[in-house]
Write a protein that holds these residues in place. Structure first.
Motif, PDB file in Angstrom:
ATOM      1  N   SER A   1       6.112  -6.593  -9.106  1.00  0.00           N
ATOM      2  CA  SER A   1       5.731  -5.779  -7.943  1.00  0.00           C
ATOM      3  C   SER A   1       6.467  -4.453  -7.951  1.00  0.00           C
ATOM      4  CB  SER A   1       6.031  -6.537  -6.641  1.00  0.00           C
ATOM      5  OG  SER A   1       5.272  -7.722  -6.563  1.00  0.00           O
ATOM      6  N   ALA A   2       7.769  -4.489  -8.225  1.00  0.00           N
ATOM      7  CA  ALA A   2       8.559  -3.258  -8.275  1.00  0.00           C
ATOM      8  C   ALA A   2       8.039  -2.325  -9.373  1.00  0.00           C
ATOM      9  CB  ALA A   2      10.034  -3.584  -8.499  1.00  0.00           C
ATOM     10  N   GLN A   3       7.703  -2.894 -10.527  1.00  0.00           N
ATOM     11  CA  GLN A   3       7.193  -2.087 -11.638  1.00  0.00           C
ATOM     12  C   GLN A   3       5.849  -1.455 -11.260  1.00  0.00           C
ATOM     13  OE1 GLN A   3       6.538  -4.319 -15.227  1.00  0.00           O
ATOM     14  NE2 GLN A   3       6.145  -2.494 -16.457  1.00  0.00           N
ATOM     15  N   LEU A   4       4.963  -2.219 -10.629  1.00  0.00           N
ATOM     16  CA  LEU A   4       3.662  -1.695 -10.234  1.00  0.00           C
ATOM     17  C   LEU A   4       3.818  -0.604  -9.179  1.00  0.00           C
ATOM     18  CD1 LEU A   4       0.596  -1.771 -10.373  1.00  0.00           C
ATOM     19  CD2 LEU A   4       0.635  -3.648  -8.725  1.00  0.00           C
ATOM     20  N   LEU A   5       4.677  -0.814  -8.209  1.00  0.00           N
ATOM     21  CA  LEU A   5       4.910   0.212  -7.190  1.00  0.00           C
ATOM     22  C   LEU A   5       5.481   1.489  -7.804  1.00  0.00           C
ATOM     23  CD1 LEU A   5       6.278  -1.978  -4.265  1.00  0.00           C
ATOM     24  CD2 LEU A   5       4.120  -0.710  -4.317  1.00  0.00           C
ATOM     25  N   ARG A   6       6.385   1.347  -8.752  1.00  0.00           N
ATOM     26  CA  ARG A   6       6.960   2.505  -9.439  1.00  0.00           C
ATOM     27  C   ARG A   6       5.859   3.267 -10.173  1.00  0.00           C
ATOM     28  NH1 ARG A   6      10.173  -0.127 -12.517  1.00  0.00           N
ATOM     29  NH2 ARG A   6      11.736  -0.415 -10.918  1.00  0.00           N
ATOM     30  N   GLN A   7       4.993   2.525 -10.862  1.00  0.00           N
ATOM     31  CA  GLN A   7       3.893   3.155 -11.609  1.00  0.00           C
ATOM     32  C   GLN A   7       2.961   3.901 -10.645  1.00  0.00           C
ATOM     33  OE1 GLN A   7       1.612   0.372 -13.917  1.00  0.00           O
ATOM     34  NE2 GLN A   7      -0.005   1.837 -14.355  1.00  0.00           N
ATOM     35  N   LEU A   8       2.629   3.280  -9.520  1.00  0.00           N
ATOM     36  CA  LEU A   8       1.752   3.930  -8.543  1.00  0.00           C
ATOM     37  C   LEU A   8       2.404   5.173  -7.942  1.00  0.00           C
ATOM     38  CD1 LEU A   8       0.316   0.778  -6.745  1.00  0.00           C
ATOM     39  CD2 LEU A   8      -0.908   2.323  -8.279  1.00  0.00           C
ATOM     40  N   ARG A   9       3.697   5.117  -7.696  1.00  0.00           N
ATOM     41  CA  ARG A   9       4.413   6.268  -7.155  1.00  0.00           C
ATOM     42  C   ARG A   9       4.377   7.430  -8.139  1.00  0.00           C
ATOM     43  NH1 ARG A   9       9.413   7.512  -8.159  1.00  0.00           N
ATOM     44  NH2 ARG A   9      10.044   5.400  -8.665  1.00  0.00           N
ATOM     45  N   VAL A  10       4.528   7.120  -9.437  1.00  0.00           N
ATOM     46  CA  VAL A  10       4.483   8.166 -10.467  1.00  0.00           C
ATOM     47  C   VAL A  10       3.076   8.767 -10.534  1.00  0.00           C
ATOM     48  CG1 VAL A  10       4.593   8.573 -12.959  1.00  0.00           C
ATOM     49  CG2 VAL A  10       6.389   7.243 -11.833  1.00  0.00           C
TER      50      VAL A  10
END
Length: 119
Positions: A31-40
């Motif tokens: 989840s953290a990785q996906l949120l980071r990717q979406l933020r980028v």
């Protein structure tokens, strides 16, 4: 023998709990990785720009709507330069309302008495 079974059962429950904990931690990491990717992919500046663009477009739409309504009202009045005097309109409305009330009162009151006399 009972102690051994109890110990094995506790060990089994501990293993199952640890597996559940690992699944939860793995899910949190994903989840953290996906949120980071979406933020980028969608930085704050982009969000602010989209909000500004939307606000600007809504203002433009409102201005066009007001212009169309004003133009339509002017055409309906038959004159493009005609302006309404609100005080004059209110006086006319009050006068018409008084006339209407007087006509209704006179017609219903007087007419009812004449009908009763005929009866």
């Amino acid at each position: 023998s009972t102690q051994i079974l109890t110990k094995l059962l506790q060990t089994k429950l501990t293993i199952e709990g640890s597996k559940s904990n690992k699944m939860i931690v793995d899910l949190m990491a994903q989840s953290a990785q996906l949120l980071r990717q979406l933020r980028v992919e969608m930085p704050q500046e982009h969000v602010e720009q989209v909000q500004d663009d939307l606000h600007s477009e809504l203002e433009e739409h409102q201005e066009m709507t007001e212009s169309i309504v004003a133009s339509s009202n002017a055409m309906a009045m038959g004159q493009a330069g005609f302006e309404l005097d609100e005080d004059e309109l209110e006086e006319e409305l009050a006068k018409l309302t008084l006339d209407d009330n007087n006509n209704c009162t006179g017609a219903s009151g007087g007419g009812g008495e004449k009908q009763m006399e005929k009866s």
